[in-house]
Design an enzyme around this catalytic site. Structure first.
Site, PDB file in Angstrom:
ATOM      1  NE  ARG A 178      -3.574  -2.490  -0.054  1.00  0.00           N
ATOM      2  CZ  ARG A 178      -3.227  -3.619  -0.675  1.00  0.00           C
ATOM      3  NH1 ARG A 178      -2.098  -3.684  -1.376  1.00  0.00           N
ATOM      4  NH2 ARG A 178      -4.001  -4.684  -0.623  1.00  0.00           N
ATOM      5  CB  SER A 227      -9.720  -1.861   2.866  1.00  0.00           C
ATOM      6  OG  SER A 227     -10.188  -3.044   2.276  1.00  0.00           O
ATOM      7  CD  GLU A 297      -6.006  -0.258   2.206  1.00  0.00           C
ATOM      8  OE1 GLU A 297      -6.639  -0.477   1.145  1.00  0.00           O
ATOM      9  OE2 GLU A 297      -5.600  -1.172   2.952  1.00  0.00           O
TER      10      GLU A 297
END
EC number: 1.3.1.98
Length: 309
Positions: A178, A227, A297
């Site tokens: 990420r 998410s 995130e």
């Protein structure tokens, strides 16, 4: 500097782009959460050359924020100071090559996957399970269903804060979980993804499995942002959240999804502050229960009402 003051301070000194400009532009309706304040200065550049020329003339002290499909994003209620750049139609082209796809940063991940599948190109099916557009996917090395951008990225073209356009390989960007190491202030405008040949029907079947899985396990029809937290090494964020008793937790009109508790939901009247407070409350409970610190995130940008940036 207050968001509203940017217009008065910089309006006369900013270059005139070929694209569209709006002042005090509402942003909330453009986000998947449907929350957030205004952009003091919103630019929708016509194309990469337009954006590059604009960036070359922007004073270096003026903040610039880039947004795409705004799927994995909370824009705070006080809005965004400085310049907000939103890539749109001029950055959404998709070109098929024998062994890959070249797409603009505003091309939706789902559309890229579908276009590749129709051309008999495999390896990009995972993109059909990622909400948002390619620019954001590159910038955060997005992934799902066992694959991520670093597995397929050949190169990305990025406009620097000084207006220069340069091409970076996947290795240059040091893609990790990420995360991508973009140049400071860099804006992804185009990328090439590597694919391989396969039967369109077989590719379509794999994408159908992804779609079925998403619909069964995620609140995809709710006002959500995907998410919320990264998976800590060796753990699943949703399991930690569930273990801490946060499934269904509510602050204001923001709620932890009952269906998948690593998703936050705007039940209709939530503010950005509600969503962020709920996320922080979940983090605190998980830390107290498990000793594990969840990392956001979802990207949170802008300022709270009455705050200064």
């Amino acid at each position: 500097m207050m968001a509203a003051s940017i217009q008065a301070d910089w309006r006369d000194s900013l270059p005139t782009p070929r694209g569209r400009v709006a002042f005090d532009a509402p942003l909330g309706a453009a986000t998947w959460f449907r929350v957030g304040g205004e952009a003091a200065y919103l630019l929708r550049p016509q194309d990469a050359d337009d954006l590059a020329a604009f960036m070359a003339s922007v004073p270096p002290e003026l903040p610039v924020t880039i947004i795409g499909a705004a799927s994995n994003l909370i824009i705070r209620d006080g809005g965004i100071p400085g310049i907000v750049v939103k890539l749109a139609r001029g950055f959404s082209d998709i070109a098929i090559e024998p062994d890959g796809v070249i797409a603009g940063a505003a091309a939706l991940d789902m559309t890229i996957a579908e276009t590749a599948a129709a051309a008999g190109l495999a390896g990009l099916e995972f993109l059909s399970g990622i909400p948002g557009s390619l620019g954001g996917a590159v910038a955060m090395n997005a992934g799902a269903y066992g694959s991520e951008i670093r597995d397929v990225l050949d190169w990305a073209e990025i406009i620097g804060r000084d207006g220069t356009i340069a091409r970076y390989t996947a290795a240059d960007l040091a893609l990790s979980y990420r995360h991508a190491s973009l140049p400071p202030g860099g804006i992804v405008v185009r990328a090439r993804l590597i694919a391989r040949g396969d039967q369109p029907a077989a590719i379509a079947a794999r994408m159908a499995d992804i779609r079925t899985n998403r619909e069964a396990s995620q609140p995809i029809r709710a006002r959500t942002g995907g998410s919320t937290f990264r998976n800590p090494e060796g753990h699943k964020a949703w399991q930690l959240i569930d273990q801490a008793g946060c499934r269904g937790m509510v602050i204001g009109d923001a709620q932890v999804s009952e269906k998948h508790c690593n998703f936050l939901i705007n039940r209709g009247a939530a503010t950005a502050a509600d969503l962020e407070a709920l996320g922080d409350a979940v983090r605190a409970r998980v830390r107290a229960e498990t000793g594990i610190a969840l990392l956001w995130e979802i990207k949170r940008i802008g300022v709270a009402p009455g705050a200064r940036s």
